[in-house]
Scaffold this active site. Structure first.
Site, PDB file in Angstrom:
ATOM      1  N   GLY A  28       0.910  -1.182   0.068  1.00 38.13           N
ATOM      2  CA  GLY A  28      -0.001   0.063   0.120  1.00 38.13           C
ATOM      3  C   GLY A  28       0.830   1.180  -0.045  1.00 38.13           C
ATOM      4  O   GLY A  28       0.507   2.537  -0.950  1.00 38.13           O
ATOM      5  N   ILE A  29       1.853   1.271   0.817  1.00 33.31           N
ATOM      6  CA  ILE A  29       2.500   2.512   1.061  1.00 33.31           C
ATOM      7  C   ILE A  29       3.449   2.645  -0.224  1.00 33.31           C
ATOM      8  O   ILE A  29       3.667   3.572  -0.971  1.00 33.31           O
ATOM      9  CB  ILE A  29       3.582   2.540   2.260  1.00 33.31           C
ATOM     10  CG1 ILE A  29       2.621   2.832   3.363  1.00 33.31           C
ATOM     11  CG2 ILE A  29       4.444   3.666   2.137  1.00 33.31           C
ATOM     12  CD1 ILE A  29       3.253   2.815   4.677  1.00 33.31           C
ATOM     13  N   ARG A  54       7.542  -9.797  -4.773  1.00 32.93           N
ATOM     14  CA  ARG A  54       8.091 -11.072  -4.529  1.00 32.93           C
ATOM     15  C   ARG A  54       7.253 -12.265  -5.084  1.00 32.93           C
ATOM     16  O   ARG A  54       7.726 -12.819  -6.115  1.00 32.93           O
ATOM     17  CB  ARG A  54       8.096 -11.557  -2.909  1.00 32.93           C
ATOM     18  CG  ARG A  54       8.776 -12.664  -2.722  1.00 32.93           C
ATOM     19  CD  ARG A  54       8.891 -12.814  -1.157  1.00 32.93           C
ATOM     20  NE  ARG A  54       7.666 -12.812  -0.346  1.00 32.93           N
ATOM     21  CZ  ARG A  54       6.985 -14.155  -0.128  1.00 32.93           C
ATOM     22  NH1 ARG A  54       7.516 -15.313  -0.547  1.00 32.93           N
ATOM     23  NH2 ARG A  54       5.890 -14.094   0.347  1.00 32.93           N
ATOM     24  N   GLY A  69       5.524 -10.841  10.691  1.00 31.69           N
ATOM     25  CA  GLY A  69       5.591 -12.064  11.346  1.00 31.69           C
ATOM     26  C   GLY A  69       4.699 -12.263  12.508  1.00 31.69           C
ATOM     27  O   GLY A  69       3.447 -11.408  12.464  1.00 31.69           O
ATOM     28  N   ASP A  93      13.471 -10.599  -3.089  1.00 33.46           N
ATOM     29  CA  ASP A  93      13.099 -11.572  -2.179  1.00 33.46           C
ATOM     30  C   ASP A  93      13.759 -11.339  -0.980  1.00 33.46           C
ATOM     31  O   ASP A  93      14.920 -11.525  -0.948  1.00 33.46           O
ATOM     32  CB  ASP A  93      13.289 -12.930  -2.716  1.00 33.46           C
ATOM     33  CG  ASP A  93      12.562 -14.251  -1.743  1.00 33.46           C
ATOM     34  OD1 ASP A  93      12.382 -13.657  -0.662  1.00 33.46           O
ATOM     35  OD2 ASP A  93      12.307 -15.163  -2.207  1.00 33.46           O
ATOM     36  N   TYR A 112       9.639  -6.855  15.965  1.00 31.59           N
ATOM     37  CA  TYR A 112       9.323  -5.835  14.556  1.00 31.59           C
ATOM     38  C   TYR A 112       9.999  -4.417  15.070  1.00 31.59           C
ATOM     39  O   TYR A 112      10.782  -3.862  14.230  1.00 31.59           O
ATOM     40  CB  TYR A 112       7.929  -5.632  14.479  1.00 31.59           C
ATOM     41  CG  TYR A 112       7.519  -4.767  13.148  1.00 31.59           C
ATOM     42  CD1 TYR A 112       7.767  -5.468  11.921  1.00 31.59           C
ATOM     43  CD2 TYR A 112       6.927  -3.626  13.444  1.00 31.59           C
ATOM     44  CE1 TYR A 112       7.582  -4.432  10.780  1.00 31.59           C
ATOM     45  CE2 TYR A 112       6.693  -2.860  12.291  1.00 31.59           C
ATOM     46  CZ  TYR A 112       6.985  -3.180  11.030  1.00 31.59           C
ATOM     47  OH  TYR A 112       6.680  -2.536   9.955  1.00 31.59           O
ATOM     48  N   LYS A 141      13.008  -2.707  12.862  1.00 33.16           N
ATOM     49  CA  LYS A 141      13.030  -1.171  12.332  1.00 33.16           C
ATOM     50  C   LYS A 141      13.919  -0.194  13.025  1.00 33.16           C
ATOM     51  O   LYS A 141      14.205   0.668  12.311  1.00 33.16           O
ATOM     52  CB  LYS A 141      11.405  -0.894  12.345  1.00 33.16           C
ATOM     53  CG  LYS A 141      10.720  -1.606  11.497  1.00 33.16           C
ATOM     54  CD  LYS A 141      10.812  -1.490  10.021  1.00 33.16           C
ATOM     55  CE  LYS A 141      10.019  -1.928   9.133  1.00 33.16           C
ATOM     56  NZ  LYS A 141      10.299  -1.779   7.531  1.00 33.16           N
TER      57      LYS A 141
END
Length: 257
Positions: A22-23, A43, A101, A69, A166, A170
């Site tokens: 989406g982004i 991917r 995840g 990938d 996560y 990030k």
């Protein structure tokens, strides 16, 4: 001399990893509208990538679908090489690909999450971005101009219950930008981070329970969630010639969160 009053992207080549998300799609459209040649990665969603490429080309732009990938260590080099072979250079990298995840469920303690659940999240969100940046800055540095924008998450700054792994991955992008700027800045390459808050992508709109959405909206000073286009405009600015000397920074796009 680079213009400082406009995006200065006409004829520039841009690689958007995660370009079918989406982004990512919003970012690709923003760069194409600014006159850049845009490569979008996929991917498994080749159809979505081809559709976006066709859309850009129908509007008179140049675009390319590139396989990428996160689990293949050789994929970043192949993707960058494909862009350079098609257009002669890679000027802007937007690292937007994400590895989702298993979210830690309520009642499960942090220390009880097995490594096979969290390691793919940390590895998949950090290592491929580092590899791709390594491949991209090589030619940017040689030409004396380049822009790298790493798409992170508001979770890396504000934290969120159940998002430790996560968020850690990030947050690594922020550390990468802060240190890499010292190595490539004098060669004309600027490296920045955009950290979106909860953004109303098609994926989110389809899967976010209404009570959660209402809670998030109530906690946002602007009283609404961000759109992909709003995130894309921030990415466009930082990854363009309009950004003359901003590097190593993290811009949060989260309605004041």
């Amino acid at each position: 001399m680079e213009a400082s009053t406009g995006p200065g992207l006409a004829g520039r080549s841009v690689l958007v990893t995660g370009g079918t998300g989406g982004i990512g799609q919003a970012v690709a459209r923003a760069y194409a509208a600014a006159g850049a040649r845009v490569a979008v990665t996929y991917r498994t969603g080749r159809e979505a990538a081809d559709k976006l490429v066709a859309e850009v080309e129908a509007d008179g732009g140049q675009s390319l679908a590139v396989h990428y990938d996160l689990e293949d260590a050789g994929s970043p080099a192949r993707a960058v090489r494909q862009v350079e072979e098609r257009w002669g250079s890679l000027d802007v990298l937007v690292a937007c690909a994400v590895r989702w995840g298993v979210r830690r469920t309520p009642g499960t303690r942090f220390e009880d999450v097995p490594e096979e659940d969290w390691l793919p999240v940390v590895d998949g969100n950090l290592a491929p971005a580092v590899r791709t940046v390594q491949c991209a800055v090589r030619s940017m540095r040689a030409r004396g101009w380049g822009r790298v924008v790493l798409v992170s998450s508001h979770n890396a700054l504000g934290g969120n219950r159940g998002q430790e792994f996560y968020g850690a991955a990030k947050a690594g992008l922020h550390g990468l930008a802060r240190s890499l700027m010292w190595d490539v800045g004098a060669d004309g390459v600027l490296v920045n981070v955009v950290a979106p808050g909860l953004t109303v992508t098609p994926r989110l709109a389809a899967g976010l329970p209404e009570p959660v959405r209402a809670r998030e909206v109530a906690a946002t000073p602007t009283g609404r969630l961000c759109t992909p286009d709003e995130v894309a405009r921030a990415v466009l600015f930082l990854g363009s010639a309009a950004n003359g000397n901003i590097t190593g920074e993290a811009l949060t796009v989260a309605g004041g969160r």
